[in-house]
Design a protein around this motif. Structure first.
Motif, PDB file in Angstrom:
ATOM      1  N   ILE A  65       0.791  -1.227   0.000  1.00 52.05           N
ATOM      2  CA  ILE A  65       0.000   0.000   0.000  1.00 52.05           C
ATOM      3  C   ILE A  65       0.827   1.282   0.000  1.00 52.05           C
ATOM      4  CG2 ILE A  65      -2.018  -1.106   1.020  1.00 52.05           C
ATOM      5  CD1 ILE A  65      -1.114   0.072   3.725  1.00 52.05           C
ATOM      6  N   THR A  66       2.141   1.178   0.011  1.00 48.36           N
ATOM      7  CA  THR A  66       2.984   2.371  -0.075  1.00 48.36           C
ATOM      8  C   THR A  66       3.154   2.719  -1.546  1.00 48.36           C
ATOM      9  OG1 THR A  66       4.101   1.793   1.969  1.00 48.36           O
ATOM     10  CG2 THR A  66       5.201   3.392   0.558  1.00 48.36           C
ATOM     11  N   CYS A  67       2.229   3.566  -2.018  1.00 47.73           N
ATOM     12  CA  CYS A  67       2.213   3.929  -3.437  1.00 47.73           C
ATOM     13  C   CYS A  67       1.557   5.298  -3.584  1.00 47.73           C
ATOM     14  CB  CYS A  67       1.478   2.868  -4.256  1.00 47.73           C
ATOM     15  SG  CYS A  67      -0.180   2.441  -3.685  1.00 47.73           S
ATOM     16  N   GLU A  68       1.578   5.834  -4.794  1.00 44.58           N
ATOM     17  CA  GLU A  68       1.054   7.174  -5.078  1.00 44.58           C
ATOM     18  C   GLU A  68      -0.013   7.139  -6.152  1.00 44.58           C
ATOM     19  OE1 GLU A  68       4.196   9.776  -6.287  1.00 44.58           O
ATOM     20  OE2 GLU A  68       4.867  10.108  -4.242  1.00 44.58           O
ATOM     21  N   LEU A  69      -0.916   8.111  -6.065  1.00 46.48           N
ATOM     22  CA  LEU A  69      -1.909   8.364  -7.112  1.00 46.48           C
ATOM     23  C   LEU A  69      -1.906   9.848  -7.417  1.00 46.48           C
ATOM     24  CD1 LEU A  69      -4.930   6.236  -5.903  1.00 46.48           C
ATOM     25  CD2 LEU A  69      -3.627   5.907  -8.002  1.00 46.48           C
ATOM     26  N   GLY A  70      -1.979  10.174  -8.681  1.00 44.14           N
ATOM     27  CA  GLY A  70      -2.016  11.568  -9.087  1.00 44.14           C
ATOM     28  C   GLY A  70      -2.688  11.704 -10.437  1.00 44.14           C
ATOM     29  N   PRO A  71      -2.641  12.906 -10.999  1.00 45.96           N
ATOM     30  CA  PRO A  71      -3.294  13.169 -12.279  1.00 45.96           C
ATOM     31  C   PRO A  71      -2.926  12.145 -13.349  1.00 45.96           C
ATOM     32  CG  PRO A  71      -2.497  15.194 -11.331  1.00 45.96           C
ATOM     33  CD  PRO A  71      -1.964  14.081 -10.468  1.00 45.96           C
ATOM     34  N   ASN A  72      -3.932  11.812 -14.139  1.00 46.61           N
ATOM     35  CA  ASN A  72      -3.825  10.890 -15.273  1.00 46.61           C
ATOM     36  C   ASN A  72      -3.744   9.422 -14.888  1.00 46.61           C
ATOM     37  OD1 ASN A  72      -3.914  13.093 -17.100  1.00 46.61           O
ATOM     38  ND2 ASN A  72      -1.741  13.440 -16.722  1.00 46.61           N
ATOM     39  N   ASN A  73      -3.829   9.086 -13.586  1.00 49.18           N
ATOM     40  CA  ASN A  73      -3.941   7.678 -13.208  1.00 49.18           C
ATOM     41  C   ASN A  73      -5.361   7.226 -13.532  1.00 49.18           C
ATOM     42  OD1 ASN A  73      -1.866   8.346 -10.497  1.00 49.18           O
ATOM     43  ND2 ASN A  73      -1.383   6.749 -11.950  1.00 49.18           N
ATOM     44  N   ASN A  74      -5.499   6.009 -13.975  1.00 52.49           N
ATOM     45  CA  ASN A  74      -6.797   5.433 -14.296  1.00 52.49           C
ATOM     46  C   ASN A  74      -6.741   3.979 -13.866  1.00 52.49           C
ATOM     47  OD1 ASN A  74      -9.229   4.647 -15.378  1.00 52.49           O
ATOM     48  ND2 ASN A  74      -8.619   4.920 -17.506  1.00 52.49           N
ATOM     49  N   SER A  75      -7.379   3.663 -12.721  1.00 49.23           N
ATOM     50  CA  SER A  75      -7.248   2.313 -12.181  1.00 49.23           C
ATOM     51  C   SER A  75      -8.282   2.058 -11.089  1.00 49.23           C
ATOM     52  CB  SER A  75      -5.846   2.132 -11.593  1.00 49.23           C
ATOM     53  OG  SER A  75      -5.700   2.933 -10.433  1.00 49.23           O
ATOM     54  N   PRO A  76      -8.396   0.793 -10.659  1.00 50.11           N
ATOM     55  CA  PRO A  76      -9.249   0.483  -9.511  1.00 50.11           C
ATOM     56  C   PRO A  76      -8.791   1.216  -8.242  1.00 50.11           C
ATOM     57  CG  PRO A  76      -8.641  -1.537 -10.656  1.00 50.11           C
ATOM     58  CD  PRO A  76      -7.835  -0.417 -11.265  1.00 50.11           C
ATOM     59  N   ALA A  77      -7.508   1.524  -8.155  1.00 50.95           N
ATOM     60  CA  ALA A  77      -6.994   2.261  -7.001  1.00 50.95           C
ATOM     61  C   ALA A  77      -7.638   3.638  -6.914  1.00 50.95           C
ATOM     62  CB  ALA A  77      -5.471   2.397  -7.096  1.00 50.95           C
ATOM     63  N   VAL A  78      -7.795   4.304  -8.048  1.00 48.22           N
ATOM     64  CA  VAL A  78      -8.430   5.620  -8.076  1.00 48.22           C
ATOM     65  C   VAL A  78      -9.893   5.484  -7.665  1.00 48.22           C
ATOM     66  CG1 VAL A  78      -9.057   7.603  -9.511  1.00 48.22           C
ATOM     67  CG2 VAL A  78      -6.841   6.490  -9.829  1.00 48.22           C
ATOM     68  N   ARG A  79     -10.564   4.446  -8.127  1.00 45.14           N
ATOM     69  CA  ARG A  79     -11.964   4.217  -7.765  1.00 45.14           C
ATOM     70  C   ARG A  79     -12.114   4.091  -6.241  1.00 45.14           C
ATOM     71  NH1 ARG A  79     -16.615   2.672 -10.121  1.00 45.14           N
ATOM     72  NH2 ARG A  79     -15.644   2.588 -12.165  1.00 45.14           N
ATOM     73  N   SER A  80     -11.229   3.339  -5.600  1.00 49.48           N
ATOM     74  CA  SER A  80     -11.263   3.177  -4.147  1.00 49.48           C
ATOM     75  C   SER A  80     -11.055   4.518  -3.443  1.00 49.48           C
ATOM     76  CB  SER A  80     -10.184   2.177  -3.716  1.00 49.48           C
ATOM     77  OG  SER A  80     -10.113   2.081  -2.325  1.00 49.48           O
ATOM     78  N   LEU A  81     -10.093   5.293  -3.942  1.00 49.07           N
ATOM     79  CA  LEU A  81      -9.833   6.622  -3.394  1.00 49.07           C
ATOM     80  C   LEU A  81     -11.066   7.511  -3.546  1.00 49.07           C
ATOM     81  CD1 LEU A  81      -7.651   8.657  -2.274  1.00 49.07           C
ATOM     82  CD2 LEU A  81      -7.236   9.243  -4.668  1.00 49.07           C
ATOM     83  N   GLN A  82     -11.675   7.499  -4.726  1.00 48.18           N
ATOM     84  CA  GLN A  82     -12.848   8.335  -4.984  1.00 48.18           C
ATOM     85  C   GLN A  82     -14.025   7.950  -4.088  1.00 48.18           C
ATOM     86  OE1 GLN A  82     -13.039   7.482  -9.194  1.00 48.18           O
ATOM     87  NE2 GLN A  82     -12.208   9.495  -9.738  1.00 48.18           N
ATOM     88  N   GLU A  83     -14.242   6.659  -3.867  1.00 46.41           N
ATOM     89  CA  GLU A  83     -15.329   6.223  -2.984  1.00 46.41           C
ATOM     90  C   GLU A  83     -15.143   6.783  -1.577  1.00 46.41           C
ATOM     91  OE1 GLU A  83     -15.347   1.956  -3.184  1.00 46.41           O
ATOM     92  OE2 GLU A  83     -16.628   1.936  -4.967  1.00 46.41           O
ATOM     93  N   SER A  84     -13.909   6.726  -1.074  1.00 47.28           N
ATOM     94  CA  SER A  84     -13.650   7.245   0.275  1.00 47.28           C
ATOM     95  C   SER A  84     -13.730   8.763   0.321  1.00 47.28           C
ATOM     96  CB  SER A  84     -12.298   6.751   0.782  1.00 47.28           C
ATOM     97  OG  SER A  84     -12.365   5.357   1.044  1.00 47.28           O
ATOM     98  N   LEU A  85     -13.281   9.430  -0.733  1.00 58.09           N
ATOM     99  CA  LEU A  85     -13.416  10.889  -0.784  1.00 58.09           C
ATOM    100  C   LEU A  85     -14.886  11.289  -0.760  1.00 58.09           C
ATOM    101  CD1 LEU A  85     -10.657  11.673  -3.419  1.00 58.09           C
ATOM    102  CD2 LEU A  85     -10.679  12.508  -1.047  1.00 58.09           C
ATOM    103  N   ARG A  86     -15.703  10.570  -1.501  1.00 61.58           N
ATOM    104  CA  ARG A  86     -17.134  10.873  -1.571  1.00 61.58           C
ATOM    105  C   ARG A  86     -17.841  10.540  -0.251  1.00 61.58           C
ATOM    106  NH1 ARG A  86     -20.073   6.886  -5.193  1.00 61.58           N
ATOM    107  NH2 ARG A  86     -19.844   5.722  -3.271  1.00 61.58           N
ATOM    108  N   ASP A  87     -17.591   9.353   0.292  1.00 66.33           N
ATOM    109  CA  ASP A  87     -18.373   8.877   1.429  1.00 66.33           C
ATOM    110  C   ASP A  87     -17.788   9.224   2.797  1.00 66.33           C
ATOM    111  OD1 ASP A  87     -20.189   7.829  -0.394  1.00 66.33           O
ATOM    112  OD2 ASP A  87     -19.217   5.871  -0.416  1.00 66.33           O
ATOM    113  N   CYS A  88     -16.500   9.435   2.889  1.00 66.06           N
ATOM    114  CA  CYS A  88     -15.885   9.750   4.188  1.00 66.06           C
ATOM    115  C   CYS A  88     -15.537  11.233   4.321  1.00 66.06           C
ATOM    116  CB  CYS A  88     -14.638   8.906   4.399  1.00 66.06           C
ATOM    117  SG  CYS A  88     -14.958   7.122   4.393  1.00 66.06           S
TER     118      CYS A  88
END
Length: 155
Positions: A65-88
């Motif tokens: 889990i020691t990794c980065e996400l930033g602009p132009n990433n397109n993956s299930p990892a971004v989806r997980s991040l977005q769900e938590s941003l929206r719901d938490c």
């Protein structure tokens, strides 16, 4: 009179020069980028009831889990991040798995909130990385796969 160099000396010297040229120079005290998150891993949440967090990771199910996400990433990892941003963090963003301007702004808002609540001193840059992960709230899932609230990984 110059002494002739033998083949072994020349080969050893060239090997040292080649190794030095191919070794990246890492300055002490300078942060270096973590690998890109490309998947998700289920991570157990420490509580009295069995829940897990689906956190961005290097590959699916790796636990790295020691990794980065930033602009132009397109993956299930971004989806997980977005769900938590929206719901938490109550950020009004879509969940499409693409790290675009809305996701970056939502990460910035979460980083500001984390700094307010925890005095974390995060750089508000909209990049999800190891420092942001330490304080980030994730969606929790119960053993039936139902949403069970939000919680911190904290490590």
């Amino acid at each position: 009179m110059r002494s002739p160099l033998n083949r072994r000396t020349v080969s050893a010297a060239l090997g040292v020069v080649a190794a030095a040229a191919l070794t990246p120079v890492l300055a002490p005290g300078v942060a270096h980028a973590a690998p890109t998150c490309t998947g998700t891993s289920a991570v157990a949440y420490a509580s009295d009831w069995p829940t897990t967090m689906r956190m961005p990771s290097v590959g699916n199910g790796t636990g790295q889990i020691t990794c980065e996400l930033g602009p132009n990433n397109n993956s299930p990892a971004v989806r997980s991040l977005q769900e938590s941003l929206r719901d938490c963090y109550y950020q009004p963003i879509g969940v499409d798995g693409q790290f675009g301007p809305q996701t970056r702004n939502a990460v910035r808002a979460a980083q500001r909130r984390i700094n307010e609540l925890h005095g974390a001193g995060l750089t508000v840059d909209g990049i999800y990385g190891p420092r942001t992960r330490k304080y980030f709230q994730w969606k929790l899932w119960d053993h039936n796969g139902a949403w069970a609230g939000c919680g911190y990984y904290g490590a």
